[in-house]
Scaffold this active site. Sequence first.
Site, PDB file in Angstrom:
ATOM      1  N   SER A  42       0.790  -1.227   0.000  1.00 16.85           N
ATOM      2  CA  SER A  42       0.000   0.000   0.000  1.00 16.85           C
ATOM      3  C   SER A  42       0.824   1.279   0.000  1.00 16.85           C
ATOM      4  O   SER A  42       0.334   2.322  -0.420  1.00 16.85           O
ATOM      5  CB  SER A  42      -0.939   0.011   1.201  1.00 16.85           C
ATOM      6  OG  SER A  42      -0.209  -0.044   2.416  1.00 16.85           O
ATOM      7  N   HIS A  87      -5.315  -4.153  -0.697  1.00 14.26           N
ATOM      8  CA  HIS A  87      -5.230  -3.112  -1.721  1.00 14.26           C
ATOM      9  C   HIS A  87      -5.254  -3.690  -3.139  1.00 14.26           C
ATOM     10  O   HIS A  87      -5.073  -2.952  -4.107  1.00 14.26           O
ATOM     11  CB  HIS A  87      -3.959  -2.280  -1.515  1.00 14.26           C
ATOM     12  CG  HIS A  87      -4.031  -1.405  -0.308  1.00 14.26           C
ATOM     13  ND1 HIS A  87      -4.488  -0.106  -0.348  1.00 14.26           N
ATOM     14  CD2 HIS A  87      -3.717  -1.652   0.994  1.00 14.26           C
ATOM     15  CE1 HIS A  87      -4.443   0.412   0.868  1.00 14.26           C
ATOM     16  NE2 HIS A  87      -3.981  -0.503   1.703  1.00 14.26           N
ATOM     17  N   LYS A 145     -12.058  -0.840   1.390  1.00 17.14           N
ATOM     18  CA  LYS A 145     -11.300  -0.058   0.422  1.00 17.14           C
ATOM     19  C   LYS A 145     -12.070  -0.020  -0.902  1.00 17.14           C
ATOM     20  O   LYS A 145     -13.010   0.733  -1.037  1.00 17.14           O
ATOM     21  CB  LYS A 145      -9.881  -0.612   0.310  1.00 17.14           C
ATOM     22  CG  LYS A 145      -9.126  -0.427   1.635  1.00 17.14           C
ATOM     23  CD  LYS A 145      -7.746  -0.971   1.600  1.00 17.14           C
ATOM     24  CE  LYS A 145      -6.989  -0.636   2.880  1.00 17.14           C
ATOM     25  NZ  LYS A 145      -7.578  -1.208   4.115  1.00 17.14           N
TER      26      LYS A 145
END
Length: 396
Positions: A186, A214, A244
């Site tokens: 990330s 991610h 996310k």
Amino acid sequence: MTSKTLNQFLDDCIAELKENGLYNAIDVVQGANGPVITIDGVEKINLSSNNYLGLAADNRLKAAAKQAIDSHGVGSGAVRTINGTLDLHIQLENKLAQFKGTEAAISYQSGFNCNMAAISAVMDKNDAILSDSLNHASIIDGCRLSKAKTIRFGHSDMKDLRQKAKEAAESRAYNKIMVITDGVFSMDGDIANLPDIVAIAEEFDLITYVDDAHGSGVTGNGAGTVKHFGLEKRIDFQMGTLSKAIGVVGGYVAGKANLINWLKARSRPFLFSTALSPADTIASAKALEILMGSTELNEQLWKNGTYLKGELKKLGFNVGVSETPITPCIIGDEKQAQMFSKRLFEEGVYAKAIVFPTVPRGTGRVRNMPTAAHTTEMLNEAVSVYEKVGKELGII
């Protein structure tokens, strides 16, 4: 009266953080966290959100969440093993397994919880874990909680991994050995070398664990880094978040049915923490349905990410080794990184400085997270501000 010792300790530590440019002031967003956010009544172009696909404020997710509140209430009412497992949780977990290409899946209250739960449920003091040196803090804490021997290998260094895997396997000192890595890192935006990791794991009979927080919704046409490499049948643990790209909150592990059954019996956050709320659960399921039905948002994310990265590189910014839409501008000095972020903010761009301990000392940066919801006009405006501030501070 509160403890004088505690107060002195806290005052000294906070003062030291501020002196070294490591103190993080928390900003309050007024309204939804979208491509443009409002802070203190002023709109800013938002380049610091993990809301990769813009789903956090998507009308389809909001409608699903409202309906779930009407039908199931605002809370699940219990832990999953008593009577907190709602039909909505089963729907979500079935969709997660379909999304990740596995036999089953289990959901948790957060991604951090997820790594703490899953690693410690399988690994113990008689085991060893090979962990990439840049793995996320939640992986590090999950390894510590398990009490397994943690053996760090150089970041994406396959020669080092193979050597340490060989040594651990041949020592016969451990009952089980796991190799664990982020799918997408990330802070730098690079992708783990999963094909080589799997090859090494199969050679030495290592358990494989990929934290794709991610990567899910980003790589593999949205299905994640394991799917990107076509390794769904060769990875034991696929961990991801619902907070996310999915746009809501929570975490999950996908894998074989016997793994998921064991996690339901032994992972402590599943056993001892109230289940995801109905609204969060059904909104997450709706996001997965959208991703499985179309790659449009994923394609727009990559288009915006590629564009922003290219424009910043043209200006002379150091964007590191990113292979994904995550675009760091690496400054180095922590105080200068904080000043750079402050000046961007004053000019209308919200891009938060990332400093130690989130990244190693001396690698302070501003990390940009373009999303599918940004327009080209927004990105161009941000690039213009970057150019102005970068030249003003002598960064470019």
